[in-house]
Scaffold this active site. Structure first.
Site, PDB file in Angstrom:
ATOM      1  N   LYS A  63       1.202  28.222  19.348  1.00 15.37           N
ATOM      2  CA  LYS A  63       1.023  28.600  17.939  1.00 15.37           C
ATOM      3  C   LYS A  63       2.271  28.211  17.178  1.00 15.37           C
ATOM      4  O   LYS A  63       3.372  28.210  17.746  1.00 15.37           O
ATOM      5  CB  LYS A  63       0.812  30.113  17.824  1.00 15.37           C
TER       6      LYS A  63
ATOM      7  N   GLY B 218     -15.362  40.877   5.093  1.00 15.47           N
ATOM      8  CA  GLY B 218     -14.674  39.586   4.950  1.00 15.47           C
ATOM      9  C   GLY B 218     -15.694  38.496   4.695  1.00 15.47           C
ATOM     10  O   GLY B 218     -16.628  38.321   5.473  1.00 15.47           O
TER      11      GLY B 218
ATOM     12  N   GLY C 293     -14.777  35.143   3.870  1.00 13.92           N
ATOM     13  CA  GLY C 293     -14.022  33.898   3.761  1.00 13.92           C
ATOM     14  C   GLY C 293     -14.671  32.860   4.648  1.00 13.92           C
ATOM     15  O   GLY C 293     -15.889  32.861   4.847  1.00 13.92           O
ATOM     16  N   ASN C 294     -13.848  32.011   5.203  1.00 14.16           N
ATOM     17  CA  ASN C 294     -14.357  30.940   6.047  1.00 14.16           C
ATOM     18  C   ASN C 294     -15.242  31.478   7.170  1.00 14.16           C
ATOM     19  O   ASN C 294     -16.382  31.055   7.346  1.00 14.16           O
ATOM     20  CB  ASN C 294     -13.154  30.169   6.606  1.00 14.16           C
TER      21      ASN C 294
ATOM     22  N   GLY D  73     -16.409  34.799   7.877  1.00 14.99           N
ATOM     23  CA  GLY D  73     -17.464  35.759   7.529  1.00 14.99           C
ATOM     24  C   GLY D  73     -18.636  35.115   6.809  1.00 14.99           C
ATOM     25  O   GLY D  73     -19.799  35.441   7.078  1.00 14.99           O
TER      26      GLY D  73
HETATM   27  P1  NAD Z   1     -10.235  33.659   4.967  1.00 13.95           P
HETATM   28  O1  NAD Z   1      -8.936  33.823   4.282  1.00 13.95           O
HETATM   29  O2  NAD Z   1     -11.077  32.452   4.676  1.00 13.95           O
HETATM   30  O3  NAD Z   1     -11.186  34.925   4.655  1.00 13.95           O
HETATM   31  C1  NAD Z   1     -10.774  36.257   4.766  1.00 13.95           C
HETATM   32  C2  NAD Z   1     -11.749  37.144   3.999  1.00 13.95           C
HETATM   33  O4  NAD Z   1     -11.375  38.509   4.178  1.00 13.95           O
HETATM   34  C3  NAD Z   1     -11.753  36.935   2.489  1.00 13.95           C
HETATM   35  O5  NAD Z   1     -13.071  37.154   2.005  1.00 13.95           O
HETATM   36  C4  NAD Z   1     -10.822  38.047   1.968  1.00 13.95           C
HETATM   37  O6  NAD Z   1     -11.111  38.398   0.638  1.00 13.95           O
HETATM   38  C5  NAD Z   1     -11.163  39.135   2.922  1.00 13.95           C
HETATM   39  N1  NAD Z   1     -10.090  40.113   3.110  1.00 13.95           N
HETATM   40  C6  NAD Z   1      -8.759  39.898   3.210  1.00 13.95           C
HETATM   41  N2  NAD Z   1      -8.110  41.054   3.412  1.00 13.95           N
HETATM   42  C7  NAD Z   1      -9.037  42.023   3.438  1.00 13.95           C
HETATM   43  C8  NAD Z   1      -9.001  43.417   3.606  1.00 13.95           C
HETATM   44  N3  NAD Z   1      -7.840  44.045   3.798  1.00 13.95           N
HETATM   45  N4  NAD Z   1     -10.173  44.093   3.599  1.00 13.95           N
HETATM   46  C9  NAD Z   1     -11.338  43.437   3.428  1.00 13.95           C
HETATM   47  N5  NAD Z   1     -11.436  42.127   3.252  1.00 13.95           N
HETATM   48  C10 NAD Z   1     -10.305  41.427   3.253  1.00 13.95           C
HETATM   49  O7  NAD Z   1      -9.899  33.771   6.518  1.00 13.95           O
HETATM   50  P2  NAD Z   1     -10.799  33.324   7.746  1.00 13.95           P
HETATM   51  O8  NAD Z   1     -10.390  31.963   8.190  1.00 13.95           O
HETATM   52  O9  NAD Z   1     -12.221  33.600   7.427  1.00 13.95           O
HETATM   53  O10 NAD Z   1     -10.269  34.331   8.882  1.00 13.95           O
HETATM   54  C11 NAD Z   1     -10.739  35.668   8.977  1.00 13.95           C
HETATM   55  C12 NAD Z   1     -10.323  36.244  10.328  1.00 13.95           C
HETATM   56  O11 NAD Z   1     -10.847  35.439  11.375  1.00 13.95           O
HETATM   57  C13 NAD Z   1      -8.814  36.313  10.586  1.00 13.95           C
HETATM   58  O12 NAD Z   1      -8.552  37.454  11.363  1.00 13.95           O
HETATM   59  C14 NAD Z   1      -8.552  35.071  11.424  1.00 13.95           C
HETATM   60  O13 NAD Z   1      -7.381  35.208  12.233  1.00 13.95           O
HETATM   61  C15 NAD Z   1      -9.810  35.040  12.254  1.00 13.95           C
HETATM   62  N6  NAD Z   1     -10.091  33.730  12.844  1.00 13.95           N
HETATM   63  C16 NAD Z   1     -10.309  32.633  12.050  1.00 13.95           C
HETATM   64  C17 NAD Z   1     -10.630  31.414  12.623  1.00 13.95           C
HETATM   65  C18 NAD Z   1     -10.967  30.216  11.789  1.00 13.95           C
HETATM   66  O14 NAD Z   1     -11.405  29.217  12.378  1.00 13.95           O
HETATM   67  N7  NAD Z   1     -10.841  30.252  10.474  1.00 13.95           N
HETATM   68  C19 NAD Z   1     -10.680  31.290  14.019  1.00 13.95           C
HETATM   69  C20 NAD Z   1     -10.436  32.422  14.813  1.00 13.95           C
HETATM   70  C21 NAD Z   1     -10.155  33.635  14.194  1.00 13.95           C
END
Ligand code: NAD
Length: 400
Positions: free
Chosen positions: A95, A207, A209-210, A212
Site C-alpha cells: 500500500k 454509502g 459512492g463508487n 455502494g
Molecule cells: P467513495 O468515496 O466513492 O464513496 C463513499 C460514499 O460514502 C459516498 O457516498 C460518501 O458520501 C459516503 N460517506 C462518506 N462518509 C460517510 C459517513 N461517515 N457516513 C455515511 N456515508 C458516508 O468511496 P468508495 O470507493 O465507494 O469506497 C467505499 C468503501 O469501500 C471504503 O471503505 C473503501 O476502503 C472500500 N473499498 C473500496 C474499493 C474500491 O475499489 N473503490 C475496494 C475495496 C474497498
C-alpha cells in the site's frame, strides 16, 4: 487500525499454533519506503509499504489523503496480503500514500506530486515486483501519469506495473464497477444459501459512492428491494424499494440523495438499524460499534467498506447470530479485476466485458463457497474462516 488487524491475525496464529518466528514473518513488512515530497516549499510525507511477497509481487493502492499516516498504510498493506492470499491471486500485499488533501490542489500540482512519488519508488516497483493501483484520492488519471513517469525513468514500456488505468492506456472494462459488483455477486450467493428470494429480500446500503452505487444498481437489476441508501449528508428510505437507476441520475444532477422523490429522509444512524434483511456498509470504517450493534436488525451484514465493524461491535453481532461477510472477501472484487488487468497487459490482450464479468463471477463464487463450507465444517464465523484460509496459504510458503 494496525492493532486491530494484528489482533485478528493473532487469533488465527493461536488456532494454527504458529511460532514467534513465523508470526513475525507475516506481521512485519518486508520493506518500507518512507520519504518526503516537496511542492511549492511545502513538504508532504509519503510512503510505500511492501508488506509481504510470499505469494507474488506486492499489490495495493496509493492513497492521497490529508490524514493518512504510516500506521494506516502498514495496516492496509497487511490487509492486502490477506485479501490476495484468500482470493488465490498470485500477489502479495502492499500500500502507498501521500499525506495531502487532493481537493486543495490543481491538476498540475497533483501531477507533480504523482511524478515525484514515482521518482522515489520506481526502482522498487515493476510488473513482477510491486504493482500499485488507485485508492482514496487517486484515480485512473493519476495512474496514467504515474505509469508515464515510470516508463520515462526506466526507458521501457510496462503497462502491467500499474492497474486501474484508463481503458485506452491498457485499463480493463468493469474495473470501476468491480468492487460493488463482486459484493453483489456474493450477496446473491448468500441469499441462495438461505433459500431467500430476491424480490422478497430487503437491503439497506450505507454509502453511495463508487462501491455502494454499483452494488445497489446490480442488486436492483436482480430484483432485490433496496429500501434505503445514503451518502455522507443523509439517507433516503422507502419500505417499498427505491429505483436505483433514477437515484443515480438524481445524485448526478443534485450531488446529494436528499430530496429524492418518493423517499423519506433518514440519518445514517437510522439506516443502520432499519428493519431490513441485509445491511451493506459501503462508506467508511468503524460505523458499527458497541454503541449501535445491538440495534441492528439485519440478519446479514456484507462489509463492502474496509473495517466497518469494530471488534466490540462484532462481538455483539455474533452473539445475536448475525452473519457477517468480511471485507477481505466481500470487497475483493476490485483487486480481482486488477489482477485481470495485469494479466491482460502481460499477455498483450484486451479482455471483453463478458469475459471479465464471467471470471469475476467465477472467482467470487468459488472463494465464497470455500469460506462458507469451511465455516460450517470448522464451526467458526466467516471472518475467522477467511483469515484462517489466507494465513494457512501464507504459512505454507514460508521457508527459513
Ligand atoms: P467513495 O468515496 O466513492 O464513496 C463513499 C460514499 O460514502 C459516498 O457516498 C460518501 O458520501 C459516503 N460517506 C462518506 N462518509 C460517510 C459517513 N461517515 N457516513 C455515511 N456515508 C458516508 O468511496 P468508495 O470507493 O465507494 O469506497 C467505499 C468503501 O469501500 C471504503 O471503505 C473503501 O476502503 C472500500 N473499498 C473500496 C474499493 C474500491 O475499489 N473503490 C475496494 C475495496 C474497498
Amino acid at each position: 487500525m494496525l492493532k486491530d488487524i494484528i489482533k485478528k491475525f493473532e487469533k488465527i496464529a493461536k488456532i494454527l499454533n504458529l511460532s514467534e518466528k513465523v508470526k513475525k514473518r507475516i506481521i512485519e513488512p518486508e520493506n518500507i519506503l518512507d520519504f518526503k515530497i516537496e511542492l511549492n516549499g511545502k513538504i508532504f510525507p509519503a510512503w510505500r509499504v511492501q508488506h509481504n511477497s510470499l505469494l507474488g509481487p506486492y499489490k495495493g493502492g496509493i492513497r492521497f489523503h490529508p490524514k493518512t499516516n504510516l500506521e494506516e498504510i502498514k495496516a492496509l498493506a497487511m490487509i492486502m496480503t490477506f485479501k490476495t492470499a484468500l482470493m488465490d491471486l498470485p500477489f502479495g500485499g502492499g500500500k502507498g500514500g501521500v499525506r495531502i488533501n487532493p481537493k486543495e490542489y490543481s491538476e498540475e500540482e497533483l501531477e507533480k506530486i504523482s511524478r515525484d512519488y514515482v521518482r522515489f519508488i520506481y526502482q522498487n516497483i515493476g510488473e513482477n515486483k510491486d504493482i500499485p493501483a488507485p485508492d482514496m484520492g487517486t484515480n485512473e488519471k493519476i495512474m496514467e501519469i504515474m505509469l508515464n513517469e515510470y516508463e520515462k525513468l526506466t526507458g521501457k514500456k510496462s503497462p502491467a506495473t500499474f492497474t486501474g488505468k484508463p481503458i485506452e492506456k491498457g485499463g480493463i472494462v468493469l474495473r470501476k464497477e468491480a468492487t460493488g459488483l463482486g459484493g453483489a455477486i456474493i450477496t446473491e450467493e448468500i441469499v441462495k444459501k438461505l433459500n431467500w428470494q430476491a424480490k422478497k429480500t430487503k437491503i439497506a446500503i450505507q454509502g453511495f459512492g463508487n462501491v455502494g452505487s454499483y452494488a445497489a444498481l446490480y442488486l436492483f437489476e436482480k430484483g432485490f428491494k433496496i429500501i434505503a441508501i445514503s451518502d455522507s449528508l443523509s439517507g433516503i428510505f422507502n419500505p417499498e424499494g427505491i429505483n436505483i437507476k433514477e437515484a443515480i441520475e438524481y445524485k448526478k444532477a443534485i450531488k446529494y440523495l436528499k430530496g429524492f422523490p418518493g423517499t423519506e429522509e433518514i440519518t445514517n444512524q437510522q439506516l443502520l438499524s432499519l428493519k431490513t434483511d441485509i445491511l451493506i456498509p459501503a462508506a467508511t470504517e468503524n460505523v458499527i460499534t458497541k454503541n449501535n450493534a445491538k440495534n441492528i436488525k439485519a440478519k446479514i451484514i456484507i462489509e463492502l467498506a474496509n473495517g466497518p465493524i469494530t471488534e466490540a461491535g462484532e462481538k455483539i453481532l455474533l452473539k445475536n447470530k448475525k452473519i457477517i461477510l468480511p471485507d477481505i472477501l466481500a470487497n475483493a472484487g476490485g483487486v480481482t479485476v486488477s489482477y485481470f488487468e495485469w494479466q491482460q497487459n502481460k499477455e498483450n490482450k484486451i479482455w471483453s466485458k463478458e469475459k471479465v464479468f464471467q471470471e469475476l463471477d467465477k472467482k467470487m463464487k468459488n472463494i465464497f463457497n470455500k469460506v462458507w463450507q469451511t465455516s460450517l465444517e470448522e464451526k467458526i464465523d466467516l471472518r475467522t474462516t477467511a483469515y484462517l484460509l489466507a494465513v494457512k496459504k501464507l504459512v505454507e510458503k514460508i521457508k527459513f
